[in-house]
Enzyme design. Structure first.
Site, short mmCIF file in Angstrom:
data_model
loop_
_atom_site.label_atom_id
_atom_site.label_comp_id
_atom_site.label_asym_id
_atom_site.label_seq_id
_atom_site.Cartn_x
_atom_site.Cartn_y
_atom_site.Cartn_z
N HIS A 150 -9.91 -5.19 -3.44
CA HIS A 150 -8.59 -5.37 -2.86
C HIS A 150 -8.72 -5.81 -1.41
O HIS A 150 -9.49 -5.22 -0.65
CB HIS A 150 -7.73 -4.10 -2.95
CG HIS A 150 -8.41 -2.86 -2.48
ND1 HIS A 150 -9.36 -2.20 -3.23
CD2 HIS A 150 -8.30 -2.18 -1.32
CE1 HIS A 150 -9.80 -1.15 -2.56
NE2 HIS A 150 -9.17 -1.12 -1.38
N HIS B 176 -6.93 -6.06 2.16
CA HIS B 176 -5.85 -5.44 2.94
C HIS B 176 -5.25 -6.49 3.88
O HIS B 176 -6.01 -7.17 4.59
CB HIS B 176 -6.37 -4.31 3.83
CG HIS B 176 -6.90 -3.11 3.11
ND1 HIS B 176 -6.18 -1.95 2.99
CD2 HIS B 176 -8.08 -2.87 2.49
CE1 HIS B 176 -6.90 -1.03 2.34
NE2 HIS B 176 -8.07 -1.57 2.02
N ASN C 192 -12.75 -3.48 2.34
CA ASN C 192 -13.81 -2.48 2.32
C ASN C 192 -14.62 -2.77 1.06
O ASN C 192 -14.13 -2.57 -0.05
CB ASN C 192 -13.22 -1.06 2.29
CG ASN C 192 -12.51 -0.70 3.59
OD1 ASN C 192 -12.95 -1.09 4.66
ND2 ASN C 192 -11.42 0.02 3.49
N HIS D 282 -11.70 -1.16 -7.23
CA HIS D 282 -11.13 -2.39 -7.77
C HIS D 282 -10.88 -3.27 -6.54
O HIS D 282 -10.11 -2.88 -5.65
CB HIS D 282 -9.81 -2.05 -8.50
CG HIS D 282 -9.11 -3.20 -9.15
ND1 HIS D 282 -8.55 -3.13 -10.42
CD2 HIS D 282 -8.83 -4.44 -8.71
CE1 HIS D 282 -7.97 -4.27 -10.73
NE2 HIS D 282 -8.12 -5.09 -9.69
N ASP E 94 0.86 -1.18 0.00
CA ASP E 94 0.00 0.00 0.00
C ASP E 94 0.90 1.25 0.00
O ASP E 94 1.89 1.33 0.73
CB ASP E 94 -0.89 0.00 1.25
CG ASP E 94 -2.03 0.99 1.16
OD1 ASP E 94 -3.19 0.56 1.14
OD2 ASP E 94 -1.75 2.22 1.12
P1 AMP Z 1 -9.80 1.37 0.29
O1 AMP Z 1 -10.21 2.49 1.18
O2 AMP Z 1 -10.10 0.01 0.87
O3 AMP Z 1 -10.34 1.54 -1.11
O4 AMP Z 1 -8.22 1.42 0.23
C1 AMP Z 1 -7.50 1.88 -0.86
C2 AMP Z 1 -6.05 1.75 -0.49
O5 AMP Z 1 -5.29 1.86 -1.69
C3 AMP Z 1 -5.54 2.83 0.46
O6 AMP Z 1 -4.99 2.21 1.61
C4 AMP Z 1 -4.50 3.59 -0.36
O7 AMP Z 1 -3.40 3.98 0.43
C5 AMP Z 1 -4.11 2.55 -1.40
N1 AMP Z 1 -3.64 3.08 -2.68
C6 AMP Z 1 -4.25 4.01 -3.46
N2 AMP Z 1 -3.54 4.21 -4.59
C7 AMP Z 1 -2.46 3.39 -4.52
C8 AMP Z 1 -1.35 3.11 -5.38
N3 AMP Z 1 -1.19 3.75 -6.55
N4 AMP Z 1 -0.45 2.18 -4.99
C9 AMP Z 1 -0.60 1.53 -3.82
N5 AMP Z 1 -1.61 1.74 -2.97
C10 AMP Z 1 -2.53 2.66 -3.30
ZN ZN Z 2 -8.97 -1.65 -11.85
#
Ligand code: AMP
Ligand code: ZN
Length: 141
Positions: A100, A102, A87, A98, A31
């Site tokens: 993901h 954590h 989330n 997209h 992250d």
């Molecule tokens: P969420 O709130 O579950 O959608 O979490 C999105 C996560 O993606 C956050 O913890 C951000 O810090 C992380 N994030 C956003 N853009 C990037 C990126 N380009 N590379 C790595 N992590 C990212």
């Molecule tokens: Zn995507």
């Protein structure tokens, strides 16, 4: 692939990412704004927004990657445990649309909290209400 999605960009190699694991179907990377050292995200290589958009097979692949990575992440940063969570939907705090997972390393006295705090005030539900909800979930599968 969604052209304005950062995670599609990382999977495609168009956006820099600290990739720690890759298969034909899933990719894991650090992250960029970590909640703890070693905070890792696991994504499907194809763009799907929510967990229920995934095939059962792809959902398995994502969980298999989390299962494999969690001990590696803990070992790399000498963590005492991990919070593993999705989330799922913007109401639940999903900012990147997209899917993901954590994997957030946890340390004794890190000032964090268990996952029980995420949903706000606890509802006061009767046994009948709990029985009805369980039946509704069974019927909706
Ligand atoms: P969420 O709130 O579950 O959608 O979490 C999105 C996560 O993606 C956050 O913890 C951000 O810090 C992380 N994030 C956003 N853009 C990037 C990126 N380009 N590379 C790595 N992590 C990212
Ligand atoms: Zn995507």
């Amino acid at each position: 692939m969604s052209s304005d999605c950062p995670f599609c960009g990382i999977v495609a190699g168009e956006i820099p990412g600290r990739i720690v694991h890759e298969t034909d179907t899933v990719t894991a990377f650090l992250d960029a704004n970590p909640l703890a050292p070693g905070h890792t995200l696991v994504v499907p290589n194809d763009h799907y927004e929510r967990l229920d958009d995934l095939s059962e097979e792809l959902a398995r692949d994502i969980f298999a990657a989390l299962h494999q990575l969690t001990p590696a992440v803990e070992s790399a940063v000498d963590a005492d445990g991990t919070t593993v969570a999705f989330n799922n939907g913007s109401t639940a705090g999903q900012e990147v649309p997209h899917v993901h997972g954590h994997a957030i390393p946890r340390f004794a006295d890190d000032g964090g909290a268990p996952i029980h705090v995420v949903a706000g005030d606890r509802p006061d539900l009767t046994d009948d209400e709990l029985d009805r909800t369980a039946a509704d979930i069974r019927d909706a599968r």
